[in-house]
Scaffold this motif. Sequence first.
Motif, PDB file in Angstrom:
ATOM      1  N   PHE A   1       0.953  -1.025  -0.200  1.00 19.36           N
ATOM      2  CA  PHE A   1      -0.120   0.123   0.059  1.00 19.36           C
ATOM      3  C   PHE A   1       0.832   1.383  -0.243  1.00 19.36           C
ATOM      4  O   PHE A   1       0.494   2.221  -0.066  1.00 19.36           O
ATOM      5  CB  PHE A   1      -0.886  -0.286   1.307  1.00 19.36           C
ATOM      6  CG  PHE A   1      -1.818  -0.116   1.074  1.00 19.36           C
ATOM      7  CD1 PHE A   1      -3.389  -0.267  -0.310  1.00 19.36           C
ATOM      8  CD2 PHE A   1      -2.452  -1.884   1.957  1.00 19.36           C
ATOM      9  CE1 PHE A   1      -4.394  -1.225  -0.214  1.00 19.36           C
ATOM     10  CE2 PHE A   1      -3.768  -2.581   0.709  1.00 19.36           C
ATOM     11  CZ  PHE A   1      -4.524  -1.839   0.931  1.00 19.36           C
ATOM     12  N   LEU A   2       2.132   1.688   1.219  1.00 19.51           N
ATOM     13  CA  LEU A   2       2.519   2.824   0.890  1.00 19.51           C
ATOM     14  C   LEU A   2       3.089   2.542  -0.378  1.00 19.51           C
ATOM     15  O   LEU A   2       4.338   3.746  -1.555  1.00 19.51           O
ATOM     16  CB  LEU A   2       4.053   1.593   1.950  1.00 19.51           C
ATOM     17  CG  LEU A   2       3.172   2.274   3.711  1.00 19.51           C
ATOM     18  CD1 LEU A   2       4.263   2.001   4.242  1.00 19.51           C
ATOM     19  CD2 LEU A   2       2.879   4.071   3.853  1.00 19.51           C
ATOM     20  N   GLU A   3       4.242   1.509  -1.584  1.00 15.97           N
ATOM     21  CA  GLU A   3       4.240   1.802  -2.502  1.00 15.97           C
ATOM     22  C   GLU A   3       3.726   2.077  -4.124  1.00 15.97           C
ATOM     23  O   GLU A   3       3.922   2.541  -4.367  1.00 15.97           O
ATOM     24  CB  GLU A   3       5.275   0.324  -2.957  1.00 15.97           C
ATOM     25  CG  GLU A   3       5.529   0.114  -4.600  1.00 15.97           C
ATOM     26  CD  GLU A   3       5.355  -1.263  -4.648  1.00 15.97           C
ATOM     27  OE1 GLU A   3       6.084  -2.154  -5.828  1.00 15.97           O
ATOM     28  OE2 GLU A   3       4.195  -2.637  -4.301  1.00 15.97           O
ATOM     29  N   SER A   4       2.494   2.105  -3.542  1.00 17.80           N
ATOM     30  CA  SER A   4       1.530   2.205  -4.763  1.00 17.80           C
ATOM     31  C   SER A   4       1.281   3.387  -4.974  1.00 17.80           C
ATOM     32  O   SER A   4       1.338   3.577  -6.211  1.00 17.80           O
ATOM     33  CB  SER A   4      -0.283   1.260  -4.699  1.00 17.80           C
ATOM     34  OG  SER A   4      -0.940   1.495  -5.095  1.00 17.80           O
ATOM     35  N   PRO A   5       0.991   4.577  -4.074  1.00 20.61           N
ATOM     36  CA  PRO A   5       1.318   6.051  -4.533  1.00 20.61           C
ATOM     37  C   PRO A   5       2.299   5.883  -5.713  1.00 20.61           C
ATOM     38  O   PRO A   5       2.347   6.772  -6.163  1.00 20.61           O
ATOM     39  CB  PRO A   5       0.774   6.608  -4.128  1.00 20.61           C
ATOM     40  CG  PRO A   5       0.293   5.742  -2.829  1.00 20.61           C
ATOM     41  CD  PRO A   5       0.970   4.133  -2.668  1.00 20.61           C
ATOM     42  N   TRP A   6       3.533   5.883  -4.438  1.00 17.53           N
ATOM     43  CA  TRP A   6       4.614   5.830  -5.788  1.00 17.53           C
ATOM     44  C   TRP A   6       4.850   5.430  -7.089  1.00 17.53           C
ATOM     45  O   TRP A   6       4.976   6.442  -8.033  1.00 17.53           O
ATOM     46  CB  TRP A   6       5.676   4.954  -5.133  1.00 17.53           C
ATOM     47  CG  TRP A   6       7.454   6.171  -5.405  1.00 17.53           C
ATOM     48  CD1 TRP A   6       7.200   6.412  -6.264  1.00 17.53           C
ATOM     49  CD2 TRP A   6       8.742   5.523  -4.505  1.00 17.53           C
ATOM     50  NE1 TRP A   6       9.190   6.884  -6.651  1.00 17.53           N
ATOM     51  CE2 TRP A   6       9.993   6.257  -5.349  1.00 17.53           C
ATOM     52  CE3 TRP A   6       9.084   5.660  -3.284  1.00 17.53           C
ATOM     53  CZ2 TRP A   6      11.293   5.755  -4.983  1.00 17.53           C
ATOM     54  CZ3 TRP A   6      10.013   5.770  -2.847  1.00 17.53           C
ATOM     55  CH2 TRP A   6      11.363   5.303  -3.669  1.00 17.53           C
ATOM     56  N   ILE A   7       4.507   4.368  -7.446  1.00 12.60           N
ATOM     57  CA  ILE A   7       4.709   3.632  -8.533  1.00 12.60           C
ATOM     58  C   ILE A   7       4.129   4.269  -9.836  1.00 12.60           C
ATOM     59  O   ILE A   7       3.577   4.917 -10.131  1.00 12.60           O
ATOM     60  CB  ILE A   7       4.417   1.821  -8.372  1.00 12.60           C
ATOM     61  CG1 ILE A   7       5.693   1.035  -7.641  1.00 12.60           C
ATOM     62  CG2 ILE A   7       3.808   1.659  -9.561  1.00 12.60           C
ATOM     63  CD1 ILE A   7       6.487   1.427  -8.574  1.00 12.60           C
ATOM     64  N   THR A   8       2.783   4.238  -9.360  1.00 15.21           N
ATOM     65  CA  THR A   8       1.517   4.894  -9.195  1.00 15.21           C
ATOM     66  C   THR A   8       1.539   6.311  -9.960  1.00 15.21           C
ATOM     67  O   THR A   8       1.477   6.223 -11.359  1.00 15.21           O
ATOM     68  CB  THR A   8       0.139   4.954  -8.461  1.00 15.21           C
ATOM     69  OG1 THR A   8      -0.427   3.982  -8.525  1.00 15.21           O
ATOM     70  CG2 THR A   8      -1.345   5.188  -9.697  1.00 15.21           C
ATOM     71  N   TYR A   9       1.963   7.024  -9.078  1.00 16.86           N
ATOM     72  CA  TYR A   9       2.343   8.535  -9.810  1.00 16.86           C
ATOM     73  C   TYR A   9       3.823   8.391 -10.796  1.00 16.86           C
ATOM     74  O   TYR A   9       3.374   9.674 -11.925  1.00 16.86           O
ATOM     75  CB  TYR A   9       3.276   9.656  -8.967  1.00 16.86           C
ATOM     76  CG  TYR A   9       1.414   9.969  -8.225  1.00 16.86           C
ATOM     77  CD1 TYR A   9       0.647  10.671  -8.516  1.00 16.86           C
ATOM     78  CD2 TYR A   9       1.393   9.520  -6.429  1.00 16.86           C
ATOM     79  CE1 TYR A   9      -0.421  11.320  -7.562  1.00 16.86           C
ATOM     80  CE2 TYR A   9       0.234   9.949  -5.734  1.00 16.86           C
ATOM     81  CZ  TYR A   9      -0.915  11.019  -6.912  1.00 16.86           C
ATOM     82  OH  TYR A   9      -1.821  10.734  -5.659  1.00 16.86           O
ATOM     83  N   VAL A  10       4.630   7.997 -10.893  1.00 18.65           N
ATOM     84  CA  VAL A  10       5.790   7.190 -11.431  1.00 18.65           C
ATOM     85  C   VAL A  10       5.501   7.155 -13.071  1.00 18.65           C
ATOM     86  O   VAL A  10       5.862   7.979 -13.894  1.00 18.65           O
ATOM     87  CB  VAL A  10       6.735   6.975 -10.809  1.00 18.65           C
ATOM     88  CG1 VAL A  10       8.048   6.788 -12.348  1.00 18.65           C
ATOM     89  CG2 VAL A  10       7.759   7.498  -9.660  1.00 18.65           C
ATOM     90  N   THR A  11       4.360   6.463 -12.938  1.00 18.00           N
ATOM     91  CA  THR A  11       4.230   5.307 -14.839  1.00 18.00           C
ATOM     92  C   THR A  11       2.949   6.021 -14.761  1.00 18.00           C
ATOM     93  O   THR A  11       2.816   6.217 -16.570  1.00 18.00           O
ATOM     94  CB  THR A  11       3.088   4.189 -13.757  1.00 18.00           C
ATOM     95  OG1 THR A  11       2.769   3.807 -13.518  1.00 18.00           O
ATOM     96  CG2 THR A  11       4.750   2.966 -13.931  1.00 18.00           C
ATOM     97  N   GLN A  12       2.042   6.661 -14.085  1.00 17.57           N
ATOM     98  CA  GLN A  12       0.989   7.271 -15.110  1.00 17.57           C
ATOM     99  C   GLN A  12       1.061   9.005 -15.553  1.00 17.57           C
ATOM    100  O   GLN A  12       0.540   9.437 -15.953  1.00 17.57           O
ATOM    101  CB  GLN A  12       0.016   7.881 -13.410  1.00 17.57           C
ATOM    102  CG  GLN A  12      -0.799   6.503 -14.231  1.00 17.57           C
ATOM    103  CD  GLN A  12      -1.083   5.579 -14.229  1.00 17.57           C
ATOM    104  OE1 GLN A  12      -1.614   5.816 -15.774  1.00 17.57           O
ATOM    105  NE2 GLN A  12      -0.110   4.081 -14.760  1.00 17.57           N
ATOM    106  N   MET A  13       2.279   9.829 -14.666  1.00 19.32           N
ATOM    107  CA  MET A  13       2.696  11.744 -15.156  1.00 19.32           C
ATOM    108  C   MET A  13       3.041  10.881 -16.590  1.00 19.32           C
ATOM    109  O   MET A  13       3.348  12.345 -17.041  1.00 19.32           O
ATOM    110  CB  MET A  13       4.097  11.390 -14.205  1.00 19.32           C
ATOM    111  CG  MET A  13       5.472  11.219 -14.727  1.00 19.32           C
ATOM    112  SD  MET A  13       6.588  11.617 -13.059  1.00 19.32           S
ATOM    113  CE  MET A  13       7.428  10.563 -13.812  1.00 19.32           C
ATOM    114  N   SER A  14       3.514   9.962 -17.358  1.00 15.99           N
ATOM    115  CA  SER A  14       4.358  10.826 -18.575  1.00 15.99           C
ATOM    116  C   SER A  14       2.958  10.106 -19.493  1.00 15.99           C
ATOM    117  O   SER A  14       3.991   9.742 -20.778  1.00 15.99           O
ATOM    118  CB  SER A  14       5.584   9.831 -19.031  1.00 15.99           C
ATOM    119  OG  SER A  14       6.165   9.634 -18.029  1.00 15.99           O
ATOM    120  N   HIS A  15       1.798   9.941 -19.192  1.00 17.16           N
ATOM    121  CA  HIS A  15       0.946   9.245 -20.245  1.00 17.16           C
ATOM    122  C   HIS A  15      -0.162   9.896 -20.263  1.00 17.16           C
ATOM    123  O   HIS A  15      -0.871  10.074 -21.194  1.00 17.16           O
ATOM    124  CB  HIS A  15       0.938   7.899 -19.999  1.00 17.16           C
ATOM    125  CG  HIS A  15       2.129   6.921 -20.566  1.00 17.16           C
ATOM    126  ND1 HIS A  15       2.833   7.195 -21.670  1.00 17.16           N
ATOM    127  CD2 HIS A  15       3.197   5.924 -19.647  1.00 17.16           C
ATOM    128  CE1 HIS A  15       3.636   6.130 -21.617  1.00 17.16           C
ATOM    129  NE2 HIS A  15       3.867   6.075 -20.728  1.00 17.16           N
TER     130      HIS A  15
END
Length: 485
Positions: free
Chosen positions: A366-380
Amino acid sequence: MMFEEKPEGNGSLVDENQLHLGARHQANSKPGASGKARLSARQEANDKCDLPRKSLNMYTWQEIQRHNQETDQWLVISRKVYDVTGWADRHPGGRKVLNDYAGEDATDVFRAMHPDPDIVRLYLKPLLIGELAPEEPNQERNKNSQLVEDFQELWRTLETMNLFNANLGFFFLHLAQILTLEALAWVIVWHFGSGWLVTMFISCLLMVAQVQSAFLQHDMGHLSIFKKSKWNRLMQKFVMGHLKGFSAKWWNNQHSKHHVKTNIYPKDPDIDVGPFFVIGDLQPVKYGKKKIKFINYEKQHLYFHVVWASFLMPVYLNGNSILMMYRRRDWEDIAWVSSFYIRYFITFGPFYGILRTTVLIYLVKFLESPWITYVTQMSHIPMKMSQEENQDWFSTQVLATCNVEQSFFNDWFTGHLNFQIEHHLFPTMPRHNYHKVAPLVKSLCAKHGLPYVNKPILKAFGDIFRALKKSGALWKEAYCMHPET
């Protein structure tokens, strides 16, 4: 697109045994003979290209474009025409990935998705049915032929500069960082006990390790870091299955589809996120006209930040990974993923017990998820999304992606996915070389009038919010304007 026997590892078509078998058929020597008698796979490919062949059928683009159905798939690679219909069932991405390029020129995407295209061409030979007629252009007539030629020249330049060669030390240092963080978390619990403050602290350490494992497995999925493909596959399974707890085959399957048709709706699974969200300009209007309302999409930008960012990894992606493994009875991936949970229970079970260790695992996710989500979605998400327009590879990737400004922190925090444009243009390039390529890509964009978007990281995060809010407003307008039918 990856033409390969197995949906594993880095996209290589065959393993070492298959290559040696092919070499033995080509060279008149006994198995186990001296190295002089055995041709290298690359030399074999070159030799086969030089063999005399029967005259090939000639096709026009108009004829080729008619073969774009799931049951009838032709595509063009370097002016050669291939019928891949019978191969589709063996394709790691399934029929859909091949069908996405059926009737089109696939030269650039073929090269982009294969670390060593020369080897793969050996196994394309049985699929060859003809070539483009001499009067036909290299690409479909709607494409910018000068841009395609310039991009291919850029690719050859980068190959000459050896920028597709991976630095093994870079990736082992990355792995050492991950293992050090996990070992440190265990030492802290062993020394200080399992109180809630200690638990939160080690959860943060493990969360950082998990995020960096995600970036490392992303590298393993794209690159030929090792000379022998079996080591690439083993390393990816270790990182993805043992360190991350996800199915490597599931990731390869989904991620290949994303790369070959980035931000093309509905071919890119990463943007086909209904009914949870409506994104871009087309999907919101479609949902609005059809009166589809699973949630109030006008407020989806809030839902994304409050709920989706936290649940993407532990619930949505984790659930899809497990479901695919068990549907396909993929016991090898199941074993690797099981080893992730076994490792946690062996490491932290003596301090927390079974129930609390399970809670720890999912707290970290759960702690990891926001980090991964923002990094992967900010470029698309903030970039262009469209239905199929059959654009050239360079234009498609540049318009569908954006970069985040380079700094030591941004590189580390995003796993070099702040160079998303370069990563999508050259998926098999090791990420430690992206910064060297970026000025050349930017120059080519300027020459052909294409935007090269490079943002501060906080603006990139904010643009996710703004793009979702805009799409929600489009849905609301379409929903209110069209009466129910």
